[in-house]
Scaffold this active site. Structure first.
Site, PDB file in Angstrom:
ATOM      1  N   TRP A   1      -2.034   5.356   8.419  1.00 16.55           N
ATOM      2  CA  TRP A   1      -3.189   6.062   7.583  1.00 16.55           C
ATOM      3  C   TRP A   1      -3.745   6.933   8.409  1.00 16.55           C
ATOM      4  CZ3 TRP A   1      -8.406   4.517   6.348  1.00 16.55           C
ATOM      5  CH2 TRP A   1      -8.964   5.191   5.197  1.00 16.55           C
TER       6      TRP A   1
ATOM      7  N   ASP B   1      -7.182  -4.120   8.329  1.00 14.51           N
ATOM      8  CA  ASP B   1      -7.538  -3.409   7.252  1.00 14.51           C
ATOM      9  C   ASP B   1      -6.844  -3.805   6.206  1.00 14.51           C
ATOM     10  OD1 ASP B   1      -7.697  -1.225   5.402  1.00 14.51           O
ATOM     11  OD2 ASP B   1      -6.764   0.279   6.580  1.00 14.51           O
TER      12      ASP B   1
ATOM     13  N   LYS C   1      -7.012  -0.698  -4.789  1.00 16.86           N
ATOM     14  CA  LYS C   1      -5.796  -0.851  -5.521  1.00 16.86           C
ATOM     15  C   LYS C   1      -5.830  -2.369  -6.078  1.00 16.86           C
ATOM     16  CE  LYS C   1      -5.484   2.117  -2.136  1.00 16.86           C
ATOM     17  NZ  LYS C   1      -4.910   3.660  -2.117  1.00 16.86           N
TER      18      LYS C   1
HETATM   19  C1  LIG Z   1      -4.338   1.808   4.853  1.00 14.88           C
HETATM   20  C2  LIG Z   1      -5.456   2.261   3.952  1.00 14.88           C
HETATM   21  N1  LIG Z   1      -6.848   1.747   4.496  1.00 14.88           N
HETATM   22  C3  LIG Z   1      -7.602   2.264   3.897  1.00 14.88           C
HETATM   23  C4  LIG Z   1      -7.745   2.893   2.564  1.00 14.88           C
HETATM   24  C5  LIG Z   1      -8.959   3.303   1.854  1.00 14.88           C
HETATM   25  O1  LIG Z   1      -9.068   2.659   0.850  1.00 14.88           O
HETATM   26  P1  LIG Z   1     -10.483   3.136  -0.396  1.00 14.88           P
HETATM   27  O2  LIG Z   1      -9.731   3.940  -1.270  1.00 14.88           O
HETATM   28  O3  LIG Z   1     -10.635   1.884  -0.797  1.00 14.88           O
HETATM   29  O4  LIG Z   1     -11.397   3.835   0.620  1.00 14.88           O
HETATM   30  C6  LIG Z   1      -6.416   3.440   2.148  1.00 14.88           C
HETATM   31  C7  LIG Z   1      -6.156   4.137   0.756  1.00 14.88           C
HETATM   32  O5  LIG Z   1      -5.382   4.445   0.554  1.00 14.88           O
HETATM   33  C8  LIG Z   1      -5.206   2.920   2.806  1.00 14.88           C
HETATM   34  O6  LIG Z   1      -4.079   3.476   2.461  1.00 14.88           O
END
Ligand SMILES: Cc1ncc(COP(=O)(O)O)c(C=O)c1O
Length: 400
Positions: free
Chosen positions: A130, A211, A247
């Site tokens: 990410w 994460d 999600k």
């Molecule tokens: C791997 C990963 N970590 C963290 C997040 C962050 O999530 P949030 O939208 O709740 O900030 C995402 C969002 O797509 C993600 O794909």
């Protein structure tokens, strides 16, 4: 002369740019498989049935509009911790938690807590990853060392590279570990591999930084998807968990997340809580209440909690069905050259298709299929109306 003319442009954000391009594209047949959002059959972000019910209950009460506490809404935080790290660690008072602005906020606060409060600044990251981890860790004052996470030939986790890195990183280094539905590769460790990683990290005194952005989307169960975290806790590791409800509750815009720090000795929990309160107060004072109240309503009611479990099962079944349909279309109808089993074996929202940057660009520019340049496809963007057109376009760019 402006005082800001010396500023340098920062790297563009591919997903933000794609969203803008998508909004401005007037093609009625455009297909969006870009951002990591679970979409329903109509192509819109999907409101889970449990959230519909919780919203109904919410509006029967008047909660007012007061601030929440610095560490968040207590009834949310407690139950969020149980989902992420399990009831045992919570009941033993081993968990310090702070509600955050989505999972991103949890990652940010976790990195800040490790790097600035605790002095652990070496972060290890398997790539591809990410992209937000890089600026997020930099802003927290940490440094990132990368290693290979993905075996492109075999389309699975490059476990040997990971183990090598775990065995050579200095003690007290932080390893970022995506719990499940890895973004972008959709390749996860097996539970046996997680056990091995936990053993090495315990032995070598490394810090696991989970994460948990997609908990529940891999197996359809938050408990099953959360098992890797349990492996570490059982061994007595101190664990950081960055939790997102974007999600698995479909609360993207409500920005609902939570940071959990599991300590090995309950006497340190108040100290960690105090640090989190201090860090969060300076940045945000407190978190938004709405999403947290919905989640608290869901966890308070056996009926709603059971509905949430069912909703997640339904999501994971539908994701697998879409994957099977893509596989069938590209192998049987279009006979696309190449091997495509990974569309079925990868898990969660994403299919790391293996398209090159040029092929992904062609899909976007010639076929109005919106995806990032690494060829990652959000399979939840496909539905009965567009899946055949997507596979036809996919086939065309692979052939040419
Ligand atoms: C791997 C990963 N970590 C963290 C997040 C962050 O999530 P949030 O939208 O709740 O900030 C995402 C969002 O797509 C993600 O794909």
């Amino acid at each position: 002369m402006s005082k800001f003319s010396h500023l340098e442009l920062q790297p563009a954000d591919e997903f933000n740019d794609l969203r803008i391009k998508l909004a401005n594209d007037s093609d009625p047949n455009k297909i969006d498989v870009s951002a990591g959002v679970y979409r329903g059959e109509d192509g819109d972000s999907f409101t889970l049935p449990v959230v519909r019910k919780a919203k109904h209950l919410y509006h029967e009460e008047n909660y007012g509009h007061d601030y929440t506490f610095c560490l968040g809404l207590p009834e949310f935080v407690q139950n969020a911790a149980k989902v992420a790290v399990g009831e045992t660690a919570v009941s033993k008072k081993l968990v310090a938690s702070c509600q955050t602005i989505g999972g991103t906020g949890a990652c940010h606060l976790g990195a800040l807590f490790l790097s600035q409060s605790s002095g652990y600044k070496n972060f290890y990251l398997g790539i591809p990853a990410w992209p937000n981890y890089f600026p997020l860790i930099k802003q927290a004052g940490g440094t990132v060392t990368t290693y290979s996470y993905y075996d492109t030939d075999n389309k699975c986790v490059d476990f040997d590279a990971m183990v090598t890195q775990l065995n050579t990183a200095p003690a007290k280094s932080v390893f970022i570990l995506q719990l499940c539905c890895h973004n972008p590769t959709a390749a996860d460790l097996t539970i046996e591999q997680w056990s091995q990683v936990a053993e090495i990290m315990k032995k070598r005194d490394l810090i696991p930084f989970f994460d948990a952005a997609y908990q529940g989307f891999a197996s359809g169960s938050t408990e099953t998807d959360g098992l890797p975290i349990q492996k570490f806790i059982e061994l007595g590791c101190e664990v950081i968990v960055c939790q997102s409800f974007s999600k698995n509750l479909g609360l993207y815009g409500e920005r609902l997340g939570c940071l959990h720090v599991v300590v090995s000795d309950a006497s340190n929990t108040p100290l960690v809580s105090d640090q989190l309160r201090y860090l969060f107060r300076a940045e945000c004072s407190s978190s938004p209440a709405y999403g947290a109240r919905l989640m608290a309503l869901i966890t308070k009611s056996d009926e709603l909690f059971a509905q949430w479990k069912k909703d997640l099962q339904d999501v994971s079944v539908r994701l697998r069905t879409i994957r099977d349909t893509v596989y069938k279309l590209i192998t049987e109808k279009y006979k696309t050259p190449g091997t495509w089993e990974h569309v079925k074996t990868q898990r969660g929202l994403f299919w790391y298709s293996g398209l090159t940057e040029a092929q992904s660009k062609k899909l976007l520019e010639e076929y109005h299929v919106f995806l990032p340049k690494n060829g990652r496809v959000n399979v939840a963007g496909l539905n009965d109306n567009n899946i055949d057109a997507f596979c036809a376009a996919f086939d065309a760019v692979v052939r040419n």
